[in-house]
Scaffold this motif. Structure first.
Motif, PDB file in Angstrom:
ATOM      1  N   TYR A   1       4.523   4.377  -2.759  1.00 27.53           N
ATOM      2  CA  TYR A   1       3.707   5.552  -3.057  1.00 27.53           C
ATOM      3  C   TYR A   1       4.471   6.555  -3.913  1.00 27.53           C
ATOM      4  CZ  TYR A   1       6.376   7.666   0.790  1.00 27.53           C
ATOM      5  OH  TYR A   1       7.392   8.128   1.605  1.00 27.53           O
TER       6      TYR A   1
ATOM      7  N   TYR B   1      -0.088  -2.778  -4.914  1.00 32.13           N
ATOM      8  CA  TYR B   1       1.013  -3.487  -4.249  1.00 32.13           C
ATOM      9  C   TYR B   1       0.696  -3.836  -2.795  1.00 32.13           C
ATOM     10  CZ  TYR B   1       3.794  -1.993  -8.273  1.00 32.13           C
ATOM     11  OH  TYR B   1       4.269  -1.797  -9.541  1.00 32.13           O
ATOM     12  N   LEU B   2      -0.568  -3.690  -2.400  1.00 35.73           N
ATOM     13  CA  LEU B   2      -0.928  -3.894  -0.996  1.00 35.73           C
ATOM     14  C   LEU B   2      -0.606  -5.317  -0.523  1.00 35.73           C
ATOM     15  CD1 LEU B   2      -4.095  -2.558   0.736  1.00 35.73           C
ATOM     16  CD2 LEU B   2      -3.349  -4.889   1.178  1.00 35.73           C
TER      17      LEU B   2
ATOM     18  N   ALA C   1      -0.595   6.084  -2.293  1.00 36.42           N
ATOM     19  CA  ALA C   1      -0.024   4.744  -2.406  1.00 36.42           C
ATOM     20  C   ALA C   1      -0.505   4.058  -3.672  1.00 36.42           C
ATOM     21  CB  ALA C   1      -0.408   3.911  -1.185  1.00 36.42           C
TER      22      ALA C   1
ATOM     23  N   THR D   1       3.057  -5.922  -0.202  1.00 33.30           N
ATOM     24  CA  THR D   1       3.621  -5.188   0.932  1.00 33.30           C
ATOM     25  C   THR D   1       3.336  -5.907   2.238  1.00 33.30           C
ATOM     26  OG1 THR D   1       3.289  -3.107  -0.275  1.00 33.30           O
ATOM     27  CG2 THR D   1       3.733  -2.951   2.088  1.00 33.30           C
TER      28      THR D   1
ATOM     29  N   GLN E   1      -8.228  -4.841  -3.259  1.00 35.29           N
ATOM     30  CA  GLN E   1      -7.077  -5.338  -2.500  1.00 35.29           C
ATOM     31  C   GLN E   1      -7.524  -6.085  -1.238  1.00 35.29           C
ATOM     32  OE1 GLN E   1      -4.453  -5.189  -4.288  1.00 35.29           O
ATOM     33  NE2 GLN E   1      -5.586  -3.874  -5.716  1.00 35.29           N
TER      34      GLN E   1
ATOM     35  N   ILE F   1       3.016   0.828   1.778  1.00 33.13           N
ATOM     36  CA  ILE F   1       2.716   0.451   0.402  1.00 33.13           C
ATOM     37  C   ILE F   1       3.422   1.486  -0.473  1.00 33.13           C
ATOM     38  CG2 ILE F   1       0.893   0.167  -1.321  1.00 33.13           C
ATOM     39  CD1 ILE F   1      -1.026  -0.375   1.079  1.00 33.13           C
TER      40      ILE F   1
ATOM     41  N   VAL G   1       0.930  -1.834   8.207  1.00 28.97           N
ATOM     42  CA  VAL G   1       1.160  -1.447   6.811  1.00 28.97           C
ATOM     43  C   VAL G   1       0.284  -0.243   6.484  1.00 28.97           C
ATOM     44  CG1 VAL G   1       0.817  -2.159   4.406  1.00 28.97           C
ATOM     45  CG2 VAL G   1       1.857  -3.741   6.052  1.00 28.97           C
TER      46      VAL G   1
ATOM     47  N   GLY H   1      -1.088   2.660   3.695  1.00 25.40           N
ATOM     48  CA  GLY H   1      -1.314   3.066   2.311  1.00 25.40           C
ATOM     49  C   GLY H   1      -1.795   4.505   2.301  1.00 25.40           C
TER      50      GLY H   1
END
Length: 197
Positions: A155, A173-174, A169, A177, A25, A153, A125, A127
């Motif tokens: 989860y 999708y990081l 998380a 997000t 990511q 993110i 953000v 995670g």
């Protein structure tokens, strides 16, 4: 809003088993044209586990981002007034750091960078990766979810049969997000079941 041309801080805390999911990511952010500055806790830097040695992970992240990891509170502090970040990501974020962040404790470079970013009213953000997300740390997660300029993110429970309180998380999708957070939006749905259940 895309990440091209944005300065993204990327903080890692000591959930060593999650680094393999996070590394790709970081690459997506770099490939998207973001400048990525890594921040690490003392635990990340100095702990060797079956998931790899601290120094090896630092070398990999430095090589990927092209930037040395910020590894002290003193080095992290200028990312507030002097070198502001467009967004600060913390992934993985352990239960220990969740608790500290939710209660305004700043005892690591990662949390200092997050605090500095919030001071500039820019997005942070998170995670999460914690074994007690549905236990004692649940109240801290909800406290952060209710805070301004903090985004999660998506989860969910990673192993509800064997680790009922564990939340992790969906790191895939990081990027999405971060893009939503840069527009002041939370990527939805934020609560998602593991694909294995």
């Amino acid at each position: 809003m895309k990440v091209h041309g944005k300065h993204i801080g990327f903080g890692l805390t000591g959930s060593h088993c999650t680094y393999d999911a996070v590394y790709p990511q970081i690459k997506r952010l770099v490939d998207g044209g973001a400048k990525v500055t890594p921040f690490v806790t003392h635990t990340v830097q100095n702990t060797n586990t079956r998931f790899g040695e601290g120094e090896e992970w630092l070398e990999k992240i430095t090589k990927l981002t092209g930037n040395e990891a910020v590894n002290s509170i003193v080095k992290a502090e200028p990312f507030g007034p002097k070198t502001p970040l467009d967004c600060m990501v913390i992934a993985p974020l352990t239960g220990n750091s969740i608790s500290k962040f939710a209660n305004a404790m700043t005892d690591s470079p990662v949390l200092m960078a997050a605090k500095a970013t919030m001071r500039n009213q820019s997005p942070v953000v998170l995670g999460i990766s914690t074994n007690d997300g549905l236990g004692l740390n649940g109240v801290n997660i909800m406290k952060l979810m209710a805070a301004k300029n903090i985004y999660f993110i998506p989860y969910g429970q990673d192993d509800p049969v064997n680790k009922q309180n564990s939340l992790v998380a969906h790191m895939e999708y990081l990027l999405e997000t971060v893009e939503a957070a840069l527009e002041g939006k939370q990527l939805q749905p934020v609560l998602r079941m593991s694909q294995s259940y």
